[in-house]
Design an enzyme around this catalytic site. Structure first.
Site, PDB file in Angstrom:
ATOM      1  N   ASP A 149      -4.497 -51.911 -16.526  1.00 20.23           N
ATOM      2  CA  ASP A 149      -3.043 -51.697 -16.744  1.00 20.23           C
ATOM      3  C   ASP A 149      -2.545 -50.911 -16.695  1.00 20.23           C
ATOM      4  OD1 ASP A 149      -3.519 -50.180 -18.729  1.00 20.23           O
ATOM      5  OD2 ASP A 149      -2.843 -52.414 -20.558  1.00 20.23           O
ATOM      6  N   GLU A 164      -3.445 -47.870 -18.291  1.00 19.19           N
ATOM      7  CA  GLU A 164      -3.778 -47.068 -19.737  1.00 19.19           C
ATOM      8  C   GLU A 164      -3.994 -45.780 -19.751  1.00 19.19           C
ATOM      9  OE1 GLU A 164      -3.996 -49.391 -23.601  1.00 19.19           O
ATOM     10  OE2 GLU A 164      -2.761 -50.430 -22.885  1.00 19.19           O
ATOM     11  N   HIS A 190       9.858 -22.510 -13.695  1.00 20.81           N
ATOM     12  CA  HIS A 190      10.949 -22.084 -13.778  1.00 20.81           C
ATOM     13  C   HIS A 190      12.281 -21.476 -13.759  1.00 20.81           C
ATOM     14  CE1 HIS A 190      14.271 -23.955 -10.153  1.00 20.81           C
ATOM     15  NE2 HIS A 190      14.874 -23.970 -11.666  1.00 20.81           N
ATOM     16  N   LYS A 226      24.214 -20.325  -1.486  1.00 20.79           N
ATOM     17  CA  LYS A 226      24.024 -21.417  -1.049  1.00 20.79           C
ATOM     18  C   LYS A 226      25.467 -22.100  -2.713  1.00 20.79           C
ATOM     19  CE  LYS A 226      20.173 -23.984  -3.510  1.00 20.79           C
ATOM     20  NZ  LYS A 226      19.005 -23.191  -3.429  1.00 20.79           N
ATOM     21  N   ARG A 245      26.534 -25.937  -3.135  1.00 19.35           N
ATOM     22  CA  ARG A 245      25.956 -27.225  -3.874  1.00 19.35           C
ATOM     23  C   ARG A 245      27.462 -28.717  -3.751  1.00 19.35           C
ATOM     24  NH1 ARG A 245      20.653 -28.803  -3.356  1.00 19.35           N
ATOM     25  NH2 ARG A 245      19.578 -27.148  -3.906  1.00 19.35           N
ATOM     26  N   THR A 257      11.084 -30.483  -0.992  1.00 15.98           N
ATOM     27  CA  THR A 257      11.607 -31.086   0.454  1.00 15.98           C
ATOM     28  C   THR A 257      11.678 -30.283   1.176  1.00 15.98           C
ATOM     29  OG1 THR A 257      14.327 -31.236  -0.407  1.00 15.98           O
ATOM     30  CG2 THR A 257      12.746 -33.280  -0.980  1.00 15.98           C
TER      31      THR A 257
END
Length: 340
Positions: A46, A48, A139, A204, A206, A235
């Site tokens: 399942d 786990e 980050h 930039k 957005r 991406t």
């Protein structure tokens, strides 16, 4: 006094090649066999996760090597369950070696009714019995403050600087370091300082997440070899568009240095078909076969850096010393032996 307990390495399934590389280098440095602790990390039907450690770890200094990359939730749960298994087995200290810290992009509330997931993950790690975290290129630096335990944040920029000096040794005067957004200026400036190069910024704007409305280059990149520096490539849409904007503004060539190659969706295809001459990633996230096959993507290893950091933590010596060339160059001399 010498440390009496032994450092032991254990790994989940997120990046076994990196864990094995660290294990080999530990064996070489210590002159003793330093295999990964024998354990199984499996899944029930399942989904786990189940962990069983086959070796005695009582009183040992344990290091769990596990980036929380895709699939982030599975890899995070593996890390937590391994930590719980070690804590219940009376390990003396548990350090989570997280080359890529997932959920780091959710470090603040950008809109109403949104979570700060990075803080929640920090709480989960601490609650599982982890007593120290070793990671690379968070980050956002403030994530260190989300923890009430020591956090050692390593940087990829010293490794990138060695690579740049080796790859562009006859073109150093033509280099320009570029930050792909205003938020990454500090990271780009660090590399620029190490290679003595000027700094430029691609600003930039957005309209909404994942879509860029406008890009502007701040700085003169005409006839320069531009090195885009960032911590995450997901991406690759922003990266490839920034490379094209730089060429449109007169840059001679564009290369990129990225700490964490998330490379989801069409990223590899975009990079392969882009105007970038090369994209350099670390192996903090295990590269997929398409990444390894891409003609303009290179991987630089982080095992030498993490191995020395683990040894320094075990010995109780400085981890920040690894940010200095005189310390870093010797552990990377097999890769960049042209460096003096």
């Amino acid at each position: 006094m010498p440390t009496l307990n032994e450092p032991k390495l254990i790994s989940g399934n997120a990046n076994l090649p990196l864990a094995k590389s660290i294990s080999r280098r530990m064996s070489m440095h210590r002159g003793v066999d330093q295999d990964l602790v024998n354990a199984r990390v499996e899944r029930f039907n399942d989904g786990e996760i189940f962990v069983e450690v086959y070796e005695n770890v009582r009183g040992e200094d344990m290091f769990i090597i596990q980036p929380t990359s895709n699939p982030a939730n599975d890899n995070l749960m593996e890390l937590l369950i391994i930590a719980d298994a070690l804590r219940r087995s009376s390990a003396q200290r548990i350090t989570a070696v997280i080359p890529y810290f997932g959920y780091a992009r959710q470090d603040r509330r950008t809109k109403a009714r949104t979570p700060i997931s990075a803080k929640m993950v920090a709480n989960m790690l601490t609650g599982a019995g982890i007593e120290r975290v070793l990671t690379m290129d968070l980050h956002a630096a403030q994530i260190q403050g989300f923890f009430d335990i020591p956090v050692d944040n390593l940087y990829a920029s010293p490794i990138f600087a060695l690579d740049v000096k080796a790859q562009f040794k006859d073109q150093m005067d033509d280099l320009m370091v570029v930050s792909p957004d205003v938020g990454g200026v500090a990271r780009a400036r660090e590399l620029a300082k190490r290679i003595n190069a000027p700094l430029s910024i691609v600003d930039k704007r957005r309209e909404k997440a994942g879509e860029i409305a406008e890009m502007t280059v701040i700085g003169d990149v005409k006839d320069k070899i531009c090195l885009i520096v960032d911590d995450i490539c997901d991406t690759a849409g922003t990266l490839c568009k920034a490379a094209q904007i730089l060429l449109d503004n007169g840059a001679k060539e564009v290369h990129a240095y990225i700490s964490h190659g998330v490379m989801s969706g069409p990223a590899v295809e975009r990079v392969t078909n882009s105007v970038m001459k090369s994209l350099v990633l670390t192996d903090s996230i295990q590269p997929t076969q398409p990444i390894l096959d891409a003609p303009n993507i290179r991987i630089v290893p982080t095992a030498p850096l993490f191995t020395q950091a683990i040894l320094n933590i075990w010995h109780g010596t400085s981890v920040s010393s690894l940010f200095e060339d005189k310390t870093l160059i010797p552990i990377y001399e097999s890769l960049y032996n042209s460096q003096s």
